[in-house]
Design an enzyme around this catalytic site. Structure first.
Site, PDB file in Angstrom:
ATOM      1  N   THR A 172       0.826  -1.215   0.000  1.00  0.00           N
ATOM      2  CA  THR A 172       0.000   0.000   0.000  1.00  0.00           C
ATOM      3  C   THR A 172       0.853   1.255   0.000  1.00  0.00           C
ATOM      4  O   THR A 172       0.483   2.268  -0.610  1.00  0.00           O
ATOM      5  CB  THR A 172      -0.932  -0.002   1.229  1.00  0.00           C
ATOM      6  OG1 THR A 172      -1.780  -1.153   1.166  1.00  0.00           O
ATOM      7  CG2 THR A 172      -1.789   1.253   1.272  1.00  0.00           C
TER       8      THR A 172
ATOM      9  N   THR B 104       1.378  -4.436   4.236  1.00  0.00           N
ATOM     10  CA  THR B 104       1.080  -4.779   5.629  1.00  0.00           C
ATOM     11  C   THR B 104       0.489  -6.173   5.816  1.00  0.00           C
ATOM     12  O   THR B 104       0.561  -6.735   6.909  1.00  0.00           O
ATOM     13  CB  THR B 104       0.103  -3.755   6.247  1.00  0.00           C
ATOM     14  OG1 THR B 104      -1.125  -3.769   5.516  1.00  0.00           O
ATOM     15  CG2 THR B 104       0.708  -2.355   6.218  1.00  0.00           C
ATOM     16  N   ASP B 105      -0.114  -6.745   4.773  1.00  0.00           N
ATOM     17  CA  ASP B 105      -0.784  -8.039   4.950  1.00  0.00           C
ATOM     18  C   ASP B 105       0.161  -9.121   5.466  1.00  0.00           C
ATOM     19  O   ASP B 105      -0.223  -9.942   6.307  1.00  0.00           O
ATOM     20  CB  ASP B 105      -1.405  -8.505   3.631  1.00  0.00           C
ATOM     21  CG  ASP B 105      -2.759  -7.865   3.370  1.00  0.00           C
ATOM     22  OD1 ASP B 105      -3.223  -7.085   4.224  1.00  0.00           O
ATOM     23  OD2 ASP B 105      -3.344  -8.140   2.311  1.00  0.00           O
TER      24      ASP B 105
ATOM     25  N   LYS C 179      -0.274  -8.377  13.209  1.00  0.00           N
ATOM     26  CA  LYS C 179      -1.241  -7.411  12.699  1.00  0.00           C
ATOM     27  C   LYS C 179      -2.537  -7.556  13.482  1.00  0.00           C
ATOM     28  O   LYS C 179      -3.112  -8.639  13.559  1.00  0.00           O
ATOM     29  CB  LYS C 179      -1.497  -7.622  11.200  1.00  0.00           C
ATOM     30  CG  LYS C 179      -2.272  -6.477  10.555  1.00  0.00           C
ATOM     31  CD  LYS C 179      -2.328  -6.590   9.041  1.00  0.00           C
ATOM     32  CE  LYS C 179      -3.015  -5.370   8.434  1.00  0.00           C
ATOM     33  NZ  LYS C 179      -3.099  -5.435   6.955  1.00  0.00           N
TER      34      LYS C 179
ATOM     35  N   TYR D 232      -4.531 -24.419  32.982  1.00  0.00           N
ATOM     36  CA  TYR D 232      -5.788 -25.159  33.012  1.00  0.00           C
ATOM     37  C   TYR D 232      -5.551 -26.665  32.965  1.00  0.00           C
ATOM     38  O   TYR D 232      -4.558 -27.137  32.418  1.00  0.00           O
ATOM     39  CB  TYR D 232      -6.677 -24.747  31.835  1.00  0.00           C
ATOM     40  CG  TYR D 232      -7.180 -23.323  31.931  1.00  0.00           C
ATOM     41  CD1 TYR D 232      -8.250 -22.986  32.755  1.00  0.00           C
ATOM     42  CD2 TYR D 232      -6.577 -22.305  31.186  1.00  0.00           C
ATOM     43  CE1 TYR D 232      -8.706 -21.683  32.843  1.00  0.00           C
ATOM     44  CE2 TYR D 232      -7.028 -20.999  31.269  1.00  0.00           C
ATOM     45  CZ  TYR D 232      -8.095 -20.693  32.102  1.00  0.00           C
ATOM     46  OH  TYR D 232      -8.530 -19.402  32.188  1.00  0.00           O
TER      47      TYR D 232
END
Length: 338
Positions: free
Chosen positions: A12, A85-86, A156, A284
């Site tokens: 981008t 950014t992906d 992200k 747990y």
């Protein structure tokens, strides 16, 4: 002036709006002309290595970027990499493993807005990157939305907002405020010999645990030729199992039993689906059923870093035991040890 190698890969930050959608078209040289801090403070040497939407970045591209950054750093250059950014979290992790102990700064950045948009974050992220590069911090970092982050720790967290990245532990190396770097944590730098290890094996599957996930998914994965599995488990590392009615402590079957059996054949790492907090297999009862070994705890690694680390370990020719040991070691700050 400082020497700076700028590596453009698309994304981008290099995109324009077209009739078919946003597409990387802007050369890295054009981007640099928009940043006074780079024009005035650096002797920059740009290269357009790739011009891709980062959706299409793959492990072979990681190796190309790593080699370019490594050789530039070895010649005394600081390095700035512009990236989409992906998959930024994957590439930044890959470079952290591939370029060990860099002796200059290597910074990755990108943007969530097109450079031509009025509220673009591209210029800020490039400017902040330049300001941090002047600090001379050794290592691989991501600079985004005013935050300086260890490259192997990012994930992200937002698909559209400019505050798109965070670290798995919420800690930053520094912030960039009013054109100055404010350190949040002590820098951890190494004077060990710089090494390039840029081979990755893409036969790694990240499997997200879901309710009622069939246990034969593991056989299907192995039948397709995958050599390692990263399980993104519930919460602190919980995987469903079935037990005997007469002896509820005895795990007889279910997804967990199949995972344990699979871990005796190939590396199986357990990480958390949550962005923060990591894995705690002692918290747990269900988590305590996981057998370590043969399974491998991802501790507080991000899913992206765990996936890439498996690819990198396989690429270095490590066997199952060697990979288990490698996940007890931090190569680039990807895991908190001790």
């Amino acid at each position: 002036m400082e020497k700076l190698r700028v590596i453009g890969t698309g994304g981008t930050i290099a995109a324009t709006a077209t009739e078919k959608g946003d597409k990387p078209t802007i050369g890295v040289t054009t981007l640099l002309h928009k940043i006074p801090q780079i024009r005035e403070r650096f002797d920059s040497d740009p290269i357009q290595l790739l011009q891709k939407d980062s959706t299409f970045i793959n492990h072979k591209d990681w190796a190309r970027i790593a080699r370019e950054a490594y050789h530039a750093s070895a010649q005394g250059n600081k390095v700035l990499i512009t990236h989409g950014t992906d998959t930024l979290a994957y590439t930044s992790a890959a470079l952290s493993f591939a370029i060990q102990n860099p002796q200059t700064s290597i910074v990755l950045t990108g943007s969530m807005r097109l450079p031509e948009e009025p509220e673009t974050d591209a210029l800020k992220n490039l400017t902040d990157s330049a300001i941090f590069l002047l600090e001379g911090a050794k290592g691989v970092y991501v600079v985004f939305n005013g935050k300086v982050m260890t490259a192997s720790r990012i994930t992200k967290v937002h698909s559209t907002d400019v505050n798109a990245f965070d670290t798995v532990d919420g800690k930053y190396v520094a912030t960039v405020e009013e054109n100055r770097v404010v350190y949040q944590n002590k820098l951890v730098e190494s004077n060990a010999q710089t090494n390039l290890a840029d081979t990755f094996d893409n036969r790694v599957c990240t499997l997200k645990v879901t309710p009622s996930l069939p246990k034969d998914i593991f056989d299907a994965i192995l039948d397709k030729g995958f050599k390692a599995i990263n399980i993104a488990a519930f919460g602190t590392g919980n995987i469903p199992y079935t037990s005997s009615k007469g002896d509820p402590e005895k795990v007889l079957g279910g997804l967990l039993r199949k995972a344990i059996q699979t871990a005796r054949r190939v590396p199986v790492v357990v990480t958390s689906q949550a962005a923060h907090g990591g894995v705690d297999l002692r918290k747990y009862e269900v988590g305590r059923k996981i057998e370590i070994p043969p399974m491998i705890s991802g501790e507080d690694m991000s899913q992206e870093a765990a996936h890439v680390k498996l690819m990198w370990c396989l690429g270095q020719g490590m066997n199952l035991d060697e990979i288990r040991r490698s996940f007890e070691r931090s190569y680039a700050g990807e895991i908190t040890v001790g």
